[in-house]
Design a protein around this motif. Structure first.
Motif, short mmCIF file in Angstrom:
data_model
loop_
_atom_site.label_atom_id
_atom_site.label_comp_id
_atom_site.label_asym_id
_atom_site.label_seq_id
_atom_site.Cartn_x
_atom_site.Cartn_y
_atom_site.Cartn_z
N GLY A 114 0.84 -1.20 0.00
CA GLY A 114 0.00 0.00 0.00
C GLY A 114 0.87 1.24 0.00
N LEU A 115 0.43 2.28 0.69
CA LEU A 115 1.21 3.52 0.76
C LEU A 115 2.53 3.33 1.50
CD1 LEU A 115 -1.58 6.19 1.32
CD2 LEU A 115 -0.43 5.56 -0.81
N ASN A 116 2.61 2.32 2.38
CA ASN A 116 3.89 1.93 2.98
C ASN A 116 4.56 0.91 2.05
OD1 ASN A 116 1.98 2.39 5.66
ND2 ASN A 116 4.08 3.15 5.90
N LEU A 117 4.96 1.39 0.90
CA LEU A 117 5.35 0.53 -0.22
C LEU A 117 6.53 -0.38 0.13
CD1 LEU A 117 4.34 0.33 -3.19
CD2 LEU A 117 6.29 1.76 -3.82
N LYS A 118 6.41 -1.65 -0.28
CA LYS A 118 7.50 -2.60 -0.09
C LYS A 118 8.63 -2.28 -1.08
CE LYS A 118 4.60 -6.61 1.16
NZ LYS A 118 5.17 -6.91 2.48
N THR A 119 9.80 -2.87 -0.85
CA THR A 119 10.87 -2.81 -1.83
C THR A 119 10.50 -3.70 -3.02
OG1 THR A 119 12.04 -4.71 -0.89
CG2 THR A 119 12.56 -2.52 0.01
N SER A 120 11.16 -3.50 -4.14
CA SER A 120 10.84 -4.31 -5.32
C SER A 120 11.13 -5.79 -5.06
CB SER A 120 11.63 -3.81 -6.53
OG SER A 120 13.03 -3.83 -6.26
N ASP A 121 12.24 -6.08 -4.38
CA ASP A 121 12.55 -7.48 -4.07
C ASP A 121 11.52 -8.07 -3.11
OD1 ASP A 121 14.75 -7.41 -5.69
OD2 ASP A 121 16.19 -7.10 -4.07
N GLY A 122 11.10 -7.28 -2.13
CA GLY A 122 10.14 -7.76 -1.14
C GLY A 122 8.75 -7.94 -1.70
N MET A 123 8.49 -7.29 -2.83
CA MET A 123 7.15 -7.35 -3.42
C MET A 123 6.98 -8.51 -4.40
SD MET A 123 5.23 -4.23 -5.44
CE MET A 123 6.05 -2.99 -4.44
N TYR A 124 8.10 -9.03 -4.93
CA TYR A 124 8.04 -9.93 -6.07
C TYR A 124 7.21 -11.19 -5.81
CZ TYR A 124 9.47 -12.82 -10.00
OH TYR A 124 9.45 -13.61 -11.11
N THR A 125 7.32 -11.77 -4.62
CA THR A 125 6.61 -13.02 -4.33
C THR A 125 5.26 -12.79 -3.64
OG1 THR A 125 7.76 -13.25 -2.21
CG2 THR A 125 8.77 -14.30 -4.12
N MET A 126 4.78 -11.55 -3.63
CA MET A 126 3.59 -11.26 -2.83
C MET A 126 2.28 -11.73 -3.42
SD MET A 126 4.14 -10.18 0.19
CE MET A 126 5.40 -11.44 0.22
N LYS A 127 2.34 -12.47 -4.53
CA LYS A 127 1.15 -13.18 -4.98
C LYS A 127 0.79 -14.30 -3.99
CE LYS A 127 3.62 -16.55 -7.84
NZ LYS A 127 3.79 -17.12 -9.20
N CYS A 128 1.75 -14.65 -3.12
CA CYS A 128 1.53 -15.75 -2.17
C CYS A 128 0.82 -15.29 -0.90
CB CYS A 128 2.84 -16.43 -1.80
SG CYS A 128 3.81 -15.55 -0.55
N ASP A 129 0.46 -14.00 -0.82
CA ASP A 129 -0.09 -13.48 0.44
C ASP A 129 -1.54 -13.90 0.66
OD1 ASP A 129 0.66 -12.22 2.75
OD2 ASP A 129 0.14 -10.21 2.07
N MET A 130 -2.05 -14.74 -0.21
CA MET A 130 -3.40 -15.29 -0.03
C MET A 130 -3.34 -16.77 0.33
SD MET A 130 -2.70 -16.81 -2.91
CE MET A 130 -4.13 -17.84 -3.08
N ALA A 131 -2.16 -17.25 0.76
CA ALA A 131 -2.00 -18.67 1.05
C ALA A 131 -2.87 -19.15 2.20
CB ALA A 131 -0.53 -18.98 1.34
N GLY A 132 -3.14 -18.28 3.17
CA GLY A 132 -4.03 -18.67 4.27
C GLY A 132 -5.44 -18.94 3.79
N ALA A 133 -5.96 -18.05 2.94
CA ALA A 133 -7.30 -18.26 2.37
C ALA A 133 -7.32 -19.51 1.52
CB ALA A 133 -7.72 -17.04 1.55
N ALA A 134 -6.27 -19.73 0.72
CA ALA A 134 -6.19 -20.93 -0.10
C ALA A 134 -6.26 -22.18 0.76
CB ALA A 134 -4.92 -20.92 -0.94
N ALA A 135 -5.56 -22.15 1.90
CA ALA A 135 -5.52 -23.31 2.78
C ALA A 135 -6.88 -23.62 3.38
CB ALA A 135 -4.48 -23.10 3.89
N VAL A 136 -7.58 -22.60 3.90
CA VAL A 136 -8.85 -22.89 4.57
C VAL A 136 -9.92 -23.31 3.56
CG1 VAL A 136 -8.30 -21.33 6.47
CG2 VAL A 136 -9.71 -20.50 4.60
#
Length: 500
Positions: free
Chosen positions: A274-296
């Protein structure tokens, strides 16, 4: 999005003659390696080919009992042999699961133009060990299907688990393994799908499609319904994106199911910070940030397909965290579902906000236990590394219940405390509470924040899977690179333990 199709899996009391690859074990006994599960006919054919015993050949080629090891040998009549390390001879289901996955993954690397037929010969007899071999084999065969115009080639066409047990319990174990492995692979597929393909709307649609034909009722709240319903956390986090948020609710209520389990999953389909923007390296794998929803969601499907006698209500809070003129800001005060006001400290701590809404809603269902799953904090990764997930709970009884399920499922969790005084760090001068504290104990502070939204007296556990949900390195055992499907097996095992 294209899904991975599991290889055909069967159980047999002897090794089929038409297989391409035979996987057997190497275990340590009294300090020396011994072969485990080698069929007599394979032993005899190998002896004719090499002029000496298979154990000697395997040892000379470097095969040993070390878990994670795999050595490929040529076999007679074109059959290739793979020796996998089991560790000590008194093996656990998880050791067998890992060895089988390692063996099948190695076999897949041998495939050419034709998909291979593989036999797993690890002397599995007890139902839980048979299940471990079957699960490990299927999970080791997993490959993410690329976004491509080319049709992918199958590497493994079929898997036969060889067991001397012909009991119905063994066959039921194999069928259960198929269902659970399919759920894990579904979660992996969702996590691996690029965020321009999987976003809240398409994720919600995919979840609905995945449970067609099951006894699961589905409710999906879109951005307008969420705003009307007062879901201030989800709407704030999703407000910076042109792709609106969603809240997916699965309800499974089998006849005779008295215990009620509520599952809540974090579904941030992409997290820029968001407005507290991640670094480019830190952002690259952030498609995985829905893994908890995927699991349940995937676990609930498996629970229904297995026909477990336990009520399950699952919530997946889905949003895309983007910076824009409509994005929420640090210092904003948000009104969450149920009326609690929250001062936003950091727009990159968005997961706890969407989870808070879903937890408050789940509490209205009066479950016996609430369990949430989220790729929540980097602090948990700092504490426990990339292969162990954190567990925090309302009480030791709830924690022990989840830890027992995790142990039976073969997944690694470690209990962390929520010390007295942690909640005090969340005091706010402008709202009921802040969304974060100081830099210390970030995983614990996040858990304390979530606990605030659980009804008093309701047992609750929080699984922070930020480390093991996504493997950014090379594959190992039955774990691929990319999405791992972490927590699916534990959730299914927990539901099994709650059956009446």
């Amino acid at each position: 999005m294209t899904a991975f199709n599991l290889p055909a899996l069967t159980l047999a009391t002897s090794c089929p003659r038409d297989v391409d690859v035979v996987i057997f074990g190497v275990a340590e006994s009294a300090g020396a390696p011994v072969l485990v599960g080698v069929p007599d006919e394979i032993e005899q054919r190998a002896a004719k080919l090499y002029g000496r015993g298979l154990a000697t050949v395997a040892r000379d080629l470097g095969a040993d009992a070390a878990p994670g090891s795999a050595t490929t040998l040529a076999g007679a009549d074109g059959v290739r042999l793979i020796a996998v390390g089991l560790g000590e001879t008194d093996v656990t289901p998880e050791q067998v699961r890992r060895a089988a996955g390692n063996g099948v993954r190695t076999a897949a690397g041998l495939a050419g133009d034709r998909a291979l037929r593989v036999a797993i010969c690890l002397d599995a007899v007890e139902p839980e060990v048979v299940k471990g071999a079957a699960e490990g084999a299927l999970l080791g065969a997993y490959r993410f299907v690329k976004v491509s115009g080319q049709q992918p080639k199958e590497a493994v066409a079929s898997i036969t688990v060889v067991s001397s047990s012909a009991k119905p319990e063994a066959r039921r174990a194999v069928e259960a393994a198929k269902t659970v492995a399919a759920a894990v692979c579904l979660a992996r597929d969702w996590v691996n799908t690029p965020a321009n393909v999987l976003y809240p709307e398409t994720f919600a649609d995919a979840a609905k499609t995945a449970v067609k034909g099951t006894k699961i009722d589905v409710e999906i709240l879109d951005d307008k319904a969420l705003e009307r319903g007062g879901y201030g956390g989800i709407t704030a986090v999703g407000g910076g994106s042109s792709r609106g948020p969603r809240l997916v609710r699965f309800s499974y209520a089998p006849r005779g199911g008295k215990s009620h389990l509520a599952l809540v999953g974090k579904g941030i389909t992409f997290d820029t910070g968001g407005l507290n923007l991640k670094t480019s390296d830190g952002m690259y794998t952030m498609k995985c940030d829905m893994a908890g929803a995927a699991a349940v969601l995937a676990a609930t499907r498996a629970i229904a397909q297995l026909g477990l006698k336990v009520r399950v209500t699952a919530y997946a809070a889905m949003a895309e965290n983007m910076p824009s003129g409509t994005a929420y800001r640090p210092s904003d005060v948000l009104t969450m579902y149920g009326g609690t006001t929250v001062e936003n400290v950091n727009s990159d701590a968005e997961g706890r906000l969407v989870m808070a809404d879903a937890l408050a809603r789940a509490g209205e269902d009066s479950p016996d236990l609430i369990l949430d799953v989220a790729t929540l904090t980097g602090a948990c990764m700092v504490a426990l590394g990339e292969r162990v997930a954190g567990l925090m709970a309302s009480d030791d009884q709830a924690a022990d219940h989840v830890l027992d399920a995790a142990e039976s499922a073969g997944e690694a969790f470690w209990q962390l405390p929520i010390p007295d005084g942690t909640r005090k760090k969340l005091d706010s001068k402008v709202a009921d509470l802040r969304s974060g504290g100081n830099r210390y104990g970030g995983a614990l502070t996040a858990a304390a924040f979530l606990h605030h939204f659980v009804p008093d007296g309701t047992p609750w556990a929080h699984l922070d899977i930020a480390g093991p949900a996504f493997n950014d390195e090379g594959p190992y055992d039955y774990v691929p690179s990319g999405g791992t499907g972490m927590a699916v097996r534990t959730l299914v095992a927990l539901a099994q333990s709650l059956q009446n």
